[in-house]
Design a protein around this motif. Structure first.
Motif, PDB file in Angstrom:
ATOM      1  N   HIS A 126      30.144  19.209  24.035  1.00 21.02           N
ATOM      2  CA  HIS A 126      29.077  18.240  24.281  1.00 21.02           C
ATOM      3  C   HIS A 126      28.538  17.644  22.990  1.00 21.02           C
ATOM      4  CE1 HIS A 126      28.831  18.808  28.588  1.00 21.02           C
ATOM      5  NE2 HIS A 126      28.853  20.121  28.407  1.00 21.02           N
ATOM      6  N   THR A 127      28.513  18.432  21.916  1.00 17.43           N
ATOM      7  CA  THR A 127      27.974  17.909  20.659  1.00 17.43           C
ATOM      8  C   THR A 127      28.847  16.802  20.074  1.00 17.43           C
ATOM      9  OG1 THR A 127      29.095  19.670  19.440  1.00 17.43           O
ATOM     10  CG2 THR A 127      26.796  20.074  20.059  1.00 17.43           C
ATOM     11  N   GLN A 182      27.448  13.742  22.169  1.00 16.35           N
ATOM     12  CA  GLN A 182      26.025  13.605  22.467  1.00 16.35           C
ATOM     13  C   GLN A 182      25.377  12.325  21.941  1.00 16.35           C
ATOM     14  OE1 GLN A 182      23.703  16.796  20.786  1.00 16.35           O
ATOM     15  NE2 GLN A 182      24.682  16.632  18.780  1.00 16.35           N
ATOM     16  N   LYS A 209      26.959   9.252  24.061  1.00 19.39           N
ATOM     17  CA  LYS A 209      27.074   9.385  25.518  1.00 19.39           C
ATOM     18  C   LYS A 209      26.397   8.237  26.263  1.00 19.39           C
ATOM     19  CE  LYS A 209      26.106  12.424  29.377  1.00 19.39           C
ATOM     20  NZ  LYS A 209      25.635  13.722  29.834  1.00 19.39           N
ATOM     21  N   GLU A 210      25.259   7.804  25.787  1.00 16.29           N
ATOM     22  CA  GLU A 210      24.555   6.720  26.478  1.00 16.29           C
ATOM     23  C   GLU A 210      25.390   5.434  26.515  1.00 16.29           C
ATOM     24  OE1 GLU A 210      21.238   4.623  24.274  1.00 16.29           O
ATOM     25  OE2 GLU A 210      21.490   6.378  22.965  1.00 16.29           O
ATOM     26  N   ASP A 248      34.262  17.876  29.237  1.00 17.95           N
ATOM     27  CA  ASP A 248      33.128  17.371  28.469  1.00 17.95           C
ATOM     28  C   ASP A 248      33.242  15.869  28.207  1.00 17.95           C
ATOM     29  OD1 ASP A 248      32.117  19.911  28.558  1.00 17.95           O
ATOM     30  OD2 ASP A 248      32.623  20.422  26.487  1.00 17.95           O
ATOM     31  N   ALA A 286      30.629  13.031  29.545  1.00 19.68           N
ATOM     32  CA  ALA A 286      30.066  12.029  28.627  1.00 19.68           C
ATOM     33  C   ALA A 286      30.238  10.609  29.151  1.00 19.68           C
ATOM     34  CB  ALA A 286      30.714  12.159  27.255  1.00 19.68           C
TER      35      ALA A 286
END
Length: 193
Positions: free
Chosen positions: A14-15, A18, A21-22, A60, A64
């Motif tokens: 996830h990092t 992160q 992602k938006e 992941d 995302a």
């Protein structure tokens, strides 16, 4: 891989996603180049020169916001035929398509996705590192023993004419199948240049 390894031995990527992602999640259809293989824990997870990554990278990436993974790249065969085929399976079993590598001659070389009512044809290619005169293509200097040219969309940088003719044929096939727009993803070039 150590930065993604959790205390319980699982992996969390996830990092990696992160901060963007938006943006991935906001678009209508997001693709990413999966420049690794997913052999599984039977081979060490590692990077350069022969990549093998935990399966969590796929789930992941989907979390995302990615809708498709491009698997046609120079590292597609880094863990041999087993890793090559398993990578395709892991991506498909996660619920999204892969593009650029095929399990056999019955798999499509391209696909059409309906994106907000627009039929978009897509195809993914990578460059071959062999002379192209043998039975097997070669990626990252590794002959694809057990696979053929039907298993990967690849081209030779020193022979652009056959590649161009092949692509023209696939673009025509996509149009015939209803594609209103087409995208060609090409993985190539000299690293670090």
């Amino acid at each position: 891989m150590t930065s993604a390894r959790q205390s319980d031995g699982s992996y969390n990527f996830h990092t990696v996603f992160q901060f963007a992602k938006e943006y991935y999640s906001a678009v209508d259809f997001a693709t990413a180049n999966l420049e690794t293989t997913l052999f599984g824990p039977g081979k060490p997870y590692k990077g350069y020169p022969n990549f093998n990554c935990p399966d969590a990278i796929v789930t992941d990436a989907i979390a995302a916001g990615f809708d498709m993974l491009l698997t046609g790249n120079n590292h597609s065969f880094d863990t041999g035929l087993e890793g090559y085929l398993r990578t395709i399976d892991v991506v498909r079993e996660a619920g999204i398509p892969n593009l650029g590598t095929m399990k056999d001659e019955n798999d499509p070389k391209w696909l059409i996705q309906d994106i907000n009512g627009i039929k978009v044809g897509m195809i993914n290619y990578t460059y071959e590192t062999s002379s192209g005169t043998g039975e097997y293509p070669s990626l990252n200097g590794l002959p694809m023993y057990g696979a053929t040219y039907e298993n990967v969309n690849c081209f030779r940088m020193d022979a652009p004419e056959p590649f161009l003719e092949e692509v023209k044929g696939y673009l025509a096939e996509m149009k015939e199948a209803g594609a209103e727009a087409t995208i060609l993803f090409i993985h190539w070039g000299i690293e670090y240049n």
